[in-house]
Design an enzyme around this catalytic site. Sequence first.
Site, mmCIF file in Angstrom:
data_model
loop_
_atom_site.group_PDB
_atom_site.id
_atom_site.type_symbol
_atom_site.label_atom_id
_atom_site.label_comp_id
_atom_site.label_asym_id
_atom_site.label_seq_id
_atom_site.Cartn_x
_atom_site.Cartn_y
_atom_site.Cartn_z
ATOM 1 N N HIS A 161 41.753 -27.882 25.935
ATOM 2 C CA HIS A 161 41.049 -28.155 24.678
ATOM 3 C C HIS A 161 42.047 -28.531 23.582
ATOM 4 O O HIS A 161 43.237 -28.199 23.674
ATOM 5 C CB HIS A 161 40.325 -26.887 24.187
ATOM 6 C CG HIS A 161 39.143 -26.471 24.991
ATOM 7 N ND1 HIS A 161 39.022 -25.211 25.527
ATOM 8 C CD2 HIS A 161 38.010 -27.135 25.330
ATOM 9 C CE1 HIS A 161 37.860 -25.109 26.165
ATOM 10 N NE2 HIS A 161 37.225 -26.261 26.059
ATOM 11 N N CYS A 248 39.468 -18.381 21.577
ATOM 12 C CA CYS A 248 38.249 -18.633 22.350
ATOM 13 C C CYS A 248 37.378 -17.407 22.552
ATOM 14 O O CYS A 248 36.239 -17.538 22.973
ATOM 15 C CB CYS A 248 38.582 -19.290 23.676
ATOM 16 S SG CYS A 248 39.640 -18.337 24.720
HETATM 17 C C1 CIR Z 1 36.918 -22.479 31.018
HETATM 18 O O1 CIR Z 1 37.586 -23.180 31.762
HETATM 19 O O2 CIR Z 1 35.917 -22.907 30.444
HETATM 20 C C2 CIR Z 1 37.324 -21.041 30.845
HETATM 21 N N1 CIR Z 1 37.842 -20.524 32.069
HETATM 22 C C3 CIR Z 1 38.334 -20.893 29.738
HETATM 23 C C4 CIR Z 1 37.820 -21.316 28.398
HETATM 24 C C5 CIR Z 1 38.813 -21.128 27.303
HETATM 25 N N2 CIR Z 1 38.278 -21.564 26.068
HETATM 26 C C6 CIR Z 1 39.008 -21.848 25.007
HETATM 27 O O3 CIR Z 1 40.226 -21.780 25.052
HETATM 28 N N3 CIR Z 1 38.374 -22.258 23.916
#
Ligand code: CIR
Length: 255
Positions: A161, A248
């Site tokens: 991201h 997140c």
């Molecule tokens: C994903 O791949 O969607 C999750 N395992 C990790 C999401 C992390 N989100 C973020 O850094 N905003």
Amino acid sequence: MGIAALTRPVSVSLSACELTHLERQPIDLGLAFQQHAAYCQALAEAGCQVRSMPALPDQPDAVFVEDVAVVLDELAVITRPGAASRRPEAISAAEALAAYRPLETIQTPGTLEGGDVLRLGRNVYVGLSGRSNAAGIAQFQAILELYGYQVIGVPVSGCLHLKSAVTQVAEQLLLGNPAWVAPEVFQGYKWLSVDPSEPYAANCLWVGSERLYPASFPETRARLAAHGLPVHSLDVSELQKAEGALTCCSLIFAQ
Ligand code: CIR
């Protein structure tokens, strides 16, 4: 006026999380629960009123609530995650956020994840990533323009991201990895690069009186300290194995 932080418990299915840039490693679920509890405690110490949304045990990535909504002063935008497995999480976030903000929603074929959204004043930068597509960014732009925000699409590569690549750490200072996003995009801000040995070190959560920061990036932490920016270190090893970071795990907004 206070600061709200919405969180969600770590799911018992966390080990089945989405992974894009990382190899799957065993996750110690008990430790993940402890680390998440310490994170929530740190948010409270920073001045947030922490409220937990209901657990979603069958949604492995549900703890990463940032991705399913973008909360601004005027409204909340419920996203449509690029990872299809994560779309059910958005329904539950909409139910929680309806108490705080009018809601708008990203629609198919658009995809958008909140991890790609970096708001700097009235400018809202959105990563054009594997998770947020041009249609999603166009819808987001159409919604936010009505409220006087400028939405700026930003190419990101090599990471999940936009906020894996850059976050705001002080009024005029960004912390970033220039291999993943071009610093010159962010006009008017100074740029501090992560230590090259710590490519994942750009994600700092500046909230209230604190900067929450992963304990695993000592070299970049020293760079922040040299800029007069001490951090509250948190061990989030098990969330990092799930490709998560600090921003997140919460939705933070004025209330
Ligand atoms: C994903 O791949 O969607 C999750 N395992 C990790 C999401 C992390 N989100 C973020 O850094 N905003």
